[in-house]
Design a protein around this motif. Structure first.
Motif, PDB file in Angstrom:
ATOM      1  N   UNK A  13       0.865  -1.165   0.000  1.00 23.01           N
ATOM      2  CA  UNK A  13       0.000   0.000   0.000  1.00 23.01           C
ATOM      3  C   UNK A  13       0.907   1.223   0.000  1.00 23.01           C
ATOM      4  N   UNK A  14       0.747   2.081  -0.993  1.00 24.50           N
ATOM      5  CA  UNK A  14       1.559   3.291  -1.079  1.00 24.50           C
ATOM      6  C   UNK A  14       0.889   4.419  -0.291  1.00 24.50           C
ATOM      7  N   UNK A  15       1.635   5.014   0.623  1.00 25.44           N
ATOM      8  CA  UNK A  15       1.179   6.178   1.385  1.00 25.44           C
ATOM      9  C   UNK A  15       1.942   7.372   0.814  1.00 25.44           C
ATOM     10  N   UNK A  16       1.248   8.199   0.054  1.00 26.16           N
ATOM     11  CA  UNK A  16       1.901   9.200  -0.791  1.00 26.16           C
ATOM     12  C   UNK A  16       1.668  10.613  -0.267  1.00 26.16           C
ATOM     13  N   UNK A  17       2.758  11.330  -0.053  1.00 22.66           N
ATOM     14  CA  UNK A  17       2.697  12.744   0.309  1.00 22.66           C
ATOM     15  C   UNK A  17       3.323  13.563  -0.811  1.00 22.66           C
ATOM     16  N   UNK A  18       2.648  14.624  -1.210  1.00 22.08           N
ATOM     17  CA  UNK A  18       3.208  15.542  -2.200  1.00 22.08           C
ATOM     18  C   UNK A  18       3.662  16.815  -1.496  1.00 22.08           C
ATOM     19  N   UNK A  19       4.842  17.303  -1.880  1.00 23.54           N
ATOM     20  CA  UNK A  19       5.404  18.527  -1.309  1.00 23.54           C
ATOM     21  C   UNK A  19       6.169  19.263  -2.402  1.00 23.54           C
ATOM     22  N   UNK A  20       6.507  20.517  -2.159  1.00 20.81           N
ATOM     23  CA  UNK A  20       7.227  21.281  -3.180  1.00 20.81           C
ATOM     24  C   UNK A  20       8.613  20.710  -3.425  1.00 20.81           C
ATOM     25  N   UNK A  21       9.206  20.120  -2.380  1.00 21.69           N
ATOM     26  CA  UNK A  21      10.525  19.497  -2.518  1.00 21.69           C
ATOM     27  C   UNK A  21      10.632  18.367  -1.522  1.00 21.69           C
ATOM     28  N   UNK A  22      11.677  17.566  -1.647  1.00 23.03           N
ATOM     29  CA  UNK A  22      11.911  16.478  -0.707  1.00 23.03           C
ATOM     30  C   UNK A  22      12.548  17.035   0.566  1.00 23.03           C
ATOM     31  N   UNK A  23      12.171  16.528   1.736  1.00 22.38           N
ATOM     32  CA  UNK A  23      12.748  17.063   2.976  1.00 22.38           C
ATOM     33  C   UNK A  23      14.218  16.688   3.139  1.00 22.38           C
ATOM     34  N   UNK A  24      14.959  17.554   3.796  1.00 17.77           N
ATOM     35  CA  UNK A  24      16.346  17.252   4.155  1.00 17.77           C
ATOM     36  C   UNK A  24      16.362  16.461   5.461  1.00 17.77           C
ATOM     37  N   UNK A  25      17.481  15.849   5.776  1.00 20.40           N
ATOM     38  CA  UNK A  25      17.605  15.073   6.993  1.00 20.40           C
ATOM     39  C   UNK A  25      17.280  15.906   8.225  1.00 20.40           C
TER      40      UNK A  25
END
Length: 302
Positions: A13-25
């Motif tokens: 099951x894919x739990x998908x979040x969309x954001x303007x960019x990928x988060x940094x550590x």
């Protein structure tokens, strides 16, 4: 009717979040949207085969949770034979946590759940499906021992064997190559399998030739917007990708594999089947999500 294509692999099951960019550590980032959608490389490829005109059965595991019921139902709705999709008591179904940025690139964390319990013995219980198939497809989201056993068994039965080496982070076991008719890595996977950098057609050809030397029958390196490179003992051929504006690349590779297998199962030649898979993959990246993005054969008719 016996399935011409059998997919042995993962359901997530894919739990998908969309954001303007990928988060940094260490960063907490506000996202734009969230949704859940059936996925997993094995299940995605099975759905792609079914939607693109092939007859397909799935061998895999889900957990005894709500996601497992939904994953099984999603395949059944598409006409995938699910007699060999087993429920594992006391474990979760596989889950993929996916973040997609504004440029449609993604970062994914996989929790195997029931996929991690798919043993060779579990696949062997459904040997009749393998015997009845023409094409057997594997990926690397279930235990490697199971993949290796399935490749060897499919070769023993004289089937057309496709290995999508995803997600690959290191070279494959040497004994696998002799069992594989079509090895289908993307750029990063081809690099992981060979140790050679893959950035363009020439470097992809060098990596593919190395994989042929290791014993693979034929190699298709998928290159995203640069198309696909087909390499065999007779030489190489480049297939340009259709030009599209991408929205979400999730499951594009799975759609290509399913389209290629569906094409072969319907009597297409290799080149025609590759082009068919490419057209399906190109359409899939214009849509969001894994399985929802996979097109139907009627949508590819020009």
């Amino acid at each position: 009717m016996d399935a011409k294509v059998v997919v042995v692999g993962s359901l997530n099951m894919d739990l998908v979040a969309r954001a303007t960019r990928l988060p940094r550590g260490g960063e907490t980032l506000a996202g734009d949207s969230f949704f859940t959608v059936p996925g997993g490389k094995g299940a995605n490829q099975a759905v792609a085969v079914a939607r693109l005109g092939g007859s397909v059965a799935m061998i895999g595991n889900v957990g005894d949770d709500a996601y497992g019921q939904q994953l099984r139902q999603a395949l059944q709705v598409e006409g995938v034979d699910c007699q060999a999709v087993s429920v594992c008591d006391g474990v979760s179904s596989g889950v993929a946590l996916i973040v997609v940025d504004a440029s449609s690139q993604n970062a994914i964390v996989i929790i195997p759940g029931g996929n991690g319990l798919l043993s060779a013995e579990a696949v062997q219980r459904f040997d009749a499906l393998l015997q009845a198939a023409e094409i057997v497809i594997c990926q690397l989201e279930v235990p490697l021992e199971t993949v290796g056993w399935t490749l060897a068994r499919a070769r023993e039965l004289g089937k057309t064997v496709i290995l999508n080496p995803a997600p690959a982070s290191e070279p494959l076991p040497a004994q696998w190559f002799a069992h594989i008719d079509y090895l289908t890595p993307n750029e990063s996977e081809a690099e992981a399998l060979t140790g050679l950098p893959v950035t363009d057609q020439d470097s992809a050809r060098r990596a593919a030739e190395q994989l042929l030397k290791l014993g693979a029958g034929k190699v298709i390196v998928t290159l995203g917007a640069q198309g696909a490179l087909f390499v065999s003992a007779n030489g190489s051929q480049h297939f340009p990708a259709p030009h599209v504006e991408p929205l979400d690349t999730t499951a594009a590779g799975d759609t290509f594999i399913g389209g290629f297998a569906a094409g072969l199962s319907q009597g297409m030649g290799e080149g025609e089947a590759i082009a068919f898979g490419q057209r399906a993959a190109a359409l899939s990246v214009t849509r969001a999500g894994a399985q929802p993005s996979i097109p139907y054969a009627r949508e590819l008719q020009s």
